[in-house]
Motif scaffolding. Structure first.
Motif, PDB file in Angstrom:
ATOM      1  N   ARG B  11       0.828  -1.210   0.000  1.00 50.80           N
ATOM      2  CA  ARG B  11       0.000   0.000   0.000  1.00 50.80           C
ATOM      3  C   ARG B  11       0.863   1.261   0.000  1.00 50.80           C
ATOM      4  N   ASP B  31       8.670  -5.285  -8.103  1.00 53.02           N
ATOM      5  CA  ASP B  31       8.086  -6.172  -7.102  1.00 53.02           C
ATOM      6  C   ASP B  31       8.346  -7.596  -7.579  1.00 53.02           C
ATOM      7  N   ASN B  75       7.574  -5.586   5.646  1.00 55.23           N
ATOM      8  CA  ASN B  75       7.238  -6.796   6.381  1.00 55.23           C
ATOM      9  C   ASN B  75       8.394  -7.774   6.552  1.00 55.23           C
ATOM     10  N   LYS B  98      10.818   2.489   4.174  1.00 50.42           N
ATOM     11  CA  LYS B  98       9.664   2.289   5.049  1.00 50.42           C
ATOM     12  C   LYS B  98      10.015   1.169   6.025  1.00 50.42           C
TER      13      LYS B  98
END
Ligand SMILES: Nc1ncnc2c1ncn2[C@@H]1O[C@H](COP(=O)(O)OP(=O)(O)OP(=O)(O)O)[C@@H](O)[C@H]1O
Ligand SMILES: Nc1ncnc2c1ncn2[C@@H]1O[C@H](COP(=O)(O)OP(=O)(O)OP(=O)(O)O)[C@@H](O)[C@H]1O
Lengths: 230, 230
Positions: B11, B31, B75, B98
Motif C-alpha cells: 500500500r 516487485d 514486512n 519504510k
C-alpha cells in the motif's frame, strides 16, 4: 482532561494510546490478546483484555462514557465493522477508525465514520509530494486547499528582502518561517553550525544562501512555485 | 523531471509510485509478485518483476542512475536490510525506507538511512496530538521545534482583531490563516454554508464566533495555548 478508549493495540493503536496518556488524558486500552495488554500496562491508565465484538463487555467498561473511541483494528474488516455497529448502537463516539485498505475505508465512510486514518496511504502521499523537487525538504497538505512546504532558497531569492520578493502579492504565498544556519561555539570551544528558526519573518528580513523557507499557500500555487524553482 | 525507483508495491509503495508518476516524474516500479506488477501497469512509467536481493537484476535495471530509491518492503526485515546493503554497494540513492517496527527502524538508522518512514507511528502520533483538546481540529509537527494547529475560536477571542490578540508578541504564535463560514446561494436558489479560507490574515481582521484559526509556533507554546483554551 479527556477520557479515551483505544480498541486494538497494534502499532497504530498502541502509539495513539500511549501518546494520549503522555499528553495527560485518561486512556483505557483494549485488546483480546493478553500479550498486547501486558506490553502496554503502565503506559496507559488501564489496560483490559476484551473482545471488541462483545457488546456486554464493552458496555460494562463504560464505552459510551468516553470523549472518543479510537478503533485501531485494521487487519480484520469484519471485526472492525461489527465493532463500529456496536459502538454506534451505544451512541459511543466520536469514533476514529484506522483502515488497512481502500475497501475498508469505503465501508467506514458508508457507516458514517468521519475520522478515518489510512497510514500507509497518507505517509506515502506525503513522501511523494516532498519529492516534487530536490529543493523540497518537506511538504504537507494542511487541508484540501492549503499546503505547507519547506524549500531550500533558490539562487534568485538570495540577498532579497521578503518585501522585494512580494510572494503574498505576486503569488498568494506566505513565508511563515525562515530557517537559517548560525555559527556557534560549544562549551568545548568548538565551532559548530546550528539551525535556528525565525518564525516571525518581517518585511525587511534578508534571505541568505543556504536558508530554508517555510511557505504556506493554496496547493496549486505552492506546487507551481516548486516546479518553477526546480 | 526526476527519475525514481520504487521497490515493493504494497500500500505504501504503490501510493508513492503512482503519486510520483502523477506529479510528472519518471517512475520504475519493482516487485517480485507478478500480481502487484500487473495491478500497477499504466500508473507508472515502467513496472518490472524483480527480486530486490538480486544484485545483477538491480544493476541491469539501472538502479544507480536514479534520483532516489524508495524501499517499501516493510514486512521482511531481512530482505529490506539485504536490499539496502546492495543499494549502498552501488552508491544508489538517496534511499527512502519504510519500516514496520522499532527494531527495523533502528537497523535502518544504523545502516545510515536518513529518510525513514513508519506510517502507523507517524499517523498515530498525529491523531493523538490532534486530540489534545476538543477545540483542536488538526495538529502537525512541522519539524522538531515548530508545530501547526487548527483550533476552533475560543469565546474570549470573539470580536477581537488580530492586533488586539497580539499572539505573536504575547506568545510567539502566528495566526497564519483564518477559516470562516460564508452563506451562499446555490444555482438552485438554496441557502448553504460554505467554508472559506483567509490565508493572508491582516492586523485589522476581526475574529468571529465559529471561525477556525490556523496557528504556527514553537511546539511548547502551541501546546500550552491549546491546554489553556480547553
Ligand atoms: N476482536 C478483537 N477484539 C480486540 N482486539 C482485537 C480483536 N481483533 C484483533 N484485535 C487486536 O487489534 C490489534 C491490531 O490488530 P491488527 O494487527 O490486525 O491490525 P493492524 O491495523 O494491522 O495493526 P497495526 O496498527 O499494527 O497496523 C492487535 O493487537 C489484535 O490483537
Ligand atoms: N524480495 C523482494 N523483492 C521485490 N519485492 C518484494 C520482495 N519481498 C516482498 N516484496 C514485495 O514488497 C511489497 C510490500 O511488502 P509487504 O507487504 O511485506 O510490506 P509492507 O511494508 O507490509 O507493505 P505495505 O506498504 O502494504 O504496508 C509486496 O508487494 C511484496 O510482493
Amino acid at each position: 482532561m479527556a477520557k479515551y478508549a483505544v480498541i486494538g493495540l497494534g502499532r497504530f493503536g498502541s502509539t495513539v494510546a500511549t501518546r494520549l496518556y503522555e499528553n495527560g488524558d485518561e486512556v483505557i486500552a483494549f485488546d483480546n490478546n493478553p500479550k498486547a495488554i501486558d506490553e502496554i500496562k503502565g503506559r496507559v491508565s488501564n489496560a483490559v483484555i476484551l473482545d471488541s465484538t462483545d457488546e456486554r463487555a464493552l458496555k460494562e467498561q463504560g464505552i459510551n462514557e468516553m470523549d472518543g473511541v479510537i478503533l485501531a483494528i485494521g487487519n480484520n474488516i469484519e471485526v472492525s465493522v461489527l465493532t463500529v455497529v456496536i459502538l454506534k448502537k451505544f451512541g459511543a463516539g466520536p469514533i476514529y477508525a484506522k483502515v488497512d485498505n481502500k475497501l475498508h475505508r469505503r465501508i467506514m465512510e458508508l457507516l458514517g465514520i468521519k475520522n478515518i486514518y489510512f497510514p500507509e496511504e497518507q505517509i506515502g502521499e506525503q513522501l511523494a509530494n516532498s519529492l516534487l523537487s530536490k529543493n523540497v525538504l518537506n511538504y504537507f497538505d494542511l487541508n484540501q486547499k492549503l499546503s505547507i512546504t519547506e524549500i531550500t532558497v533558490p539562487p534568485e531569492y538570495v540577498s532579497k528582502t521578503l518585501q522585494d520578493l512580494a510572494l503574498p502579492t505576486k503569488r498568494k504565498i506566505n513565508i511563515i518561517a525562515i530557517k537559517y544556519q548560525k555559527l556557534k561555539v560549544t562549551d568545548a570551544g568548538e565551532n559548530i553550525i546550528e539551525w535556528e528558526t525565525n518564525d516571525m519573518p518581517g518585511a525587511n528580513d534578508v534571505i541568505h544562501e543556504g536558508d530554508v523557507l517555510v511557505l504556506l499557500g493554496q496547493k496549486h500555487e505552492i506546487v507551481s512555485l516548486i516546479k518553477e524553482i526546480s
